[in-house]
Design a protein around this motif. Structure first.
Motif, PDB file in Angstrom:
ATOM      1  N   UNK A  10       1.339  -0.923   0.333  1.00 31.14           N
ATOM      2  CA  UNK A  10       0.194   0.231  -0.144  1.00 31.14           C
ATOM      3  C   UNK A  10       0.687   1.081  -0.061  1.00 31.14           C
ATOM      4  N   UNK A  11       0.456   2.307  -0.088  1.00 30.10           N
ATOM      5  CA  UNK A  11       0.961   3.427  -0.391  1.00 30.10           C
ATOM      6  C   UNK A  11       1.365   3.319   1.192  1.00 30.10           C
ATOM      7  N   UNK A  12       0.416   2.376   2.455  1.00 25.52           N
ATOM      8  CA  UNK A  12       1.551   3.433   3.806  1.00 25.52           C
ATOM      9  C   UNK A  12       2.976   2.556   3.758  1.00 25.52           C
ATOM     10  N   UNK A  13       3.229   1.801   3.149  1.00 23.00           N
ATOM     11  CA  UNK A  13       4.439   1.103   2.841  1.00 23.00           C
ATOM     12  C   UNK A  13       5.653   1.299   2.178  1.00 23.00           C
ATOM     13  N   UNK A  14       5.671   1.840   1.324  1.00 26.53           N
ATOM     14  CA  UNK A  14       5.605   2.986   0.005  1.00 26.53           C
ATOM     15  C   UNK A  14       6.457   4.647   1.143  1.00 26.53           C
ATOM     16  N   UNK A  15       5.464   4.950   1.994  1.00 25.64           N
ATOM     17  CA  UNK A  15       6.010   6.173   2.982  1.00 25.64           C
ATOM     18  C   UNK A  15       6.732   5.689   4.172  1.00 25.64           C
ATOM     19  N   UNK A  16       6.067   4.320   4.380  1.00 22.74           N
ATOM     20  CA  UNK A  16       7.317   3.741   5.618  1.00 22.74           C
ATOM     21  C   UNK A  16       8.873   3.273   4.969  1.00 22.74           C
ATOM     22  N   UNK A  17       9.262   2.987   3.398  1.00 21.62           N
ATOM     23  CA  UNK A  17      10.488   2.827   2.799  1.00 21.62           C
ATOM     24  C   UNK A  17      10.761   4.289   2.525  1.00 21.62           C
ATOM     25  N   UNK A  18      10.042   4.913   3.034  1.00 24.94           N
ATOM     26  CA  UNK A  18      11.291   6.442   2.144  1.00 24.94           C
ATOM     27  C   UNK A  18      11.170   7.024   3.472  1.00 24.94           C
ATOM     28  N   UNK A  19       9.923   6.632   5.102  1.00 23.70           N
ATOM     29  CA  UNK A  19      11.290   6.845   6.575  1.00 23.70           C
ATOM     30  C   UNK A  19      12.613   6.323   6.838  1.00 23.70           C
ATOM     31  N   UNK A  20      12.303   5.203   5.957  1.00 25.78           N
ATOM     32  CA  UNK A  20      13.997   4.533   6.143  1.00 25.78           C
ATOM     33  C   UNK A  20      15.472   5.053   5.431  1.00 25.78           C
ATOM     34  N   UNK A  21      14.497   5.927   3.900  1.00 22.70           N
ATOM     35  CA  UNK A  21      16.197   5.679   3.726  1.00 22.70           C
ATOM     36  C   UNK A  21      15.986   7.294   3.326  1.00 22.70           C
ATOM     37  N   UNK A  22      15.523   7.967   4.469  1.00 24.40           N
ATOM     38  CA  UNK A  22      15.493   8.892   4.718  1.00 24.40           C
ATOM     39  C   UNK A  22      16.806   9.470   5.849  1.00 24.40           C
ATOM     40  N   UNK A  23      15.903   8.399   6.790  1.00 24.51           N
ATOM     41  CA  UNK A  23      17.454   8.218   7.326  1.00 24.51           C
ATOM     42  C   UNK A  23      18.209   7.791   7.686  1.00 24.51           C
ATOM     43  N   UNK A  24      18.275   7.172   6.938  1.00 29.47           N
ATOM     44  CA  UNK A  24      19.658   7.078   6.059  1.00 29.47           C
ATOM     45  C   UNK A  24      20.921   7.231   5.508  1.00 29.47           C
ATOM     46  N   UNK A  25      20.631   8.499   5.472  1.00 27.23           N
ATOM     47  CA  UNK A  25      20.543   9.985   4.436  1.00 27.23           C
ATOM     48  C   UNK A  25      20.253   9.624   2.952  1.00 27.23           C
ATOM     49  N   UNK A  26      19.573   9.234   2.205  1.00 28.20           N
ATOM     50  CA  UNK A  26      19.048   9.075   1.572  1.00 28.20           C
ATOM     51  C   UNK A  26      17.886  10.564   0.604  1.00 28.20           C
ATOM     52  N   UNK A  27      18.515  11.659   0.138  1.00 28.63           N
ATOM     53  CA  UNK A  27      18.369  13.068  -0.018  1.00 28.63           C
ATOM     54  C   UNK A  27      17.722  13.417  -1.727  1.00 28.63           C
ATOM     55  N   UNK A  28      16.432  12.467  -2.413  1.00 27.25           N
ATOM     56  CA  UNK A  28      16.961  12.800  -3.574  1.00 27.25           C
ATOM     57  C   UNK A  28      14.917  11.530  -3.452  1.00 27.25           C
ATOM     58  N   UNK A  29      13.942  12.382  -3.215  1.00 25.95           N
ATOM     59  CA  UNK A  29      13.182  11.430  -3.108  1.00 25.95           C
ATOM     60  C   UNK A  29      11.841  12.449  -4.269  1.00 25.95           C
ATOM     61  N   UNK A  30      11.617  11.871  -5.402  1.00 31.83           N
ATOM     62  CA  UNK A  30      10.696  12.420  -6.436  1.00 31.83           C
ATOM     63  C   UNK A  30       9.336  11.886  -6.574  1.00 31.83           C
TER      64      UNK A  30
END
Length: 273
Positions: free
Chosen positions: A156-176
């Protein structure tokens, strides 16, 4: 490899019902052999267990009647068993033909004055579509990458948001966050079927899918053909979006370079959509 799925393969899958067993065998076969084409699928759509599961999902989803005016309650009152018998007989004799779609316009949330067209199949057609989805979904699931979340089972979209949260915490800088304009309305029928045919070579199954793409839309008393697109409101519509590899590649070039759902390079907007 075009070998028929054996009953022995399906029986090996223990602890699940017959529909899940079939899906697991299809998934594993597709996963192990990425180039495999499946030629014996149409007969699975008319199986009693598949039709019963399809009916259960259609009933749970509810929804309005189609052009024939037959509602879910009407079918239950007349007898579900007879209803499913009728469907199975028409599929087995290859005489099933979908009815025109009923067109309604619903307001777009947050966009005053704008409407989204919904094309509503009959309850009978929704049941057959759902049965086909139960068979086909497992095959195409095997081809998707972990980075894909849209219109997939248990995602679901919530799963995608959780993936975004994890990557953001791992210093992922680019989200489109990107979207394909009028995706459902503009999907090319031939391009879509070309992608389906990469995995499916069952002529009757392909004919069944084409019949849903070509069926007309009833609006203001007139039926019009749809040269492109898949009707919003159909159980099969969401599956046509991720199945279309051409569309997936367009998204990946703009949003998911190297299949990384979260990190995009700074030159992403220089790529042609």
């Amino acid at each position: 490899m075009n070998a028929e799925l054996s009953a022995r393969q399906i029986r090996r899958t223990e602890g699940v019902d017959s529909v899940q067993a079939l899906q697991r065998v299809l998934y594993r076969s597709a996963k192990q052999l990425p180039q495999r084409q499946f030629h014996a699928l149409y007969d699975k759509v008319s199986r009693r267990d598949i039709l019963v599961r399809a009916w259960e999902q259609v009933r749970a989803n509810g929804g309005a009647p189609g052009v024939d005016g037959v509602a879910i309650d009407d079918i239950e009152a007349a007898g579900v068993s007879e209803f499913l018998d009728k469907i199975a007989a028409s599929l087995k004799s290859v005489t099933y033909r979908p009815k025109a779609l009923r067109r309604v316009e619903i307001p777009k949330p947050g966009q005053p004055g704008k409407f989204r067209p919904l094309s509503i199949p009959t309850v009978l057609d929704r049941t057959v579509m759902t049965a086909a989805k139960l068979v086909l979904e497992a095959i195409f699931e095997a081809d998707f990458k972990p980075s894909s979340f849209g219109f997939r089972p248990k995602r679901s979209a919530h799963d995608a948001l959780e993936a975004v949260r994890k990557e953001a915490n791992a210093n992922g800088n680019w989200i489109l966050d990107a979207d394909i304009e009028n995706c459902f309305s503009e999907i090319d029928h031939d391009a879509l079927m070309t992608q389906v045919e990469r995995r499916v070579c069952d002529r009757n199954m392909l004919k069944l899918l084409r019949s849903w793409l070509r069926v007309g839309v009833l609006k203001d008393g007139a039926v019009t053909n749809q040269p492109a697109g898949t009707p919003q409101g159909s159980p099969m519509t969401p599956q046509t979006q991720p199945i279309t590899t051409v569309v997936k590649r367009a998204v990946h070039r703009n949003r998911v370079p190297n299949h990384d759902t979260l990190r995009s390079n700074k030159d992403v907007f220089d790529h042609k959509a």
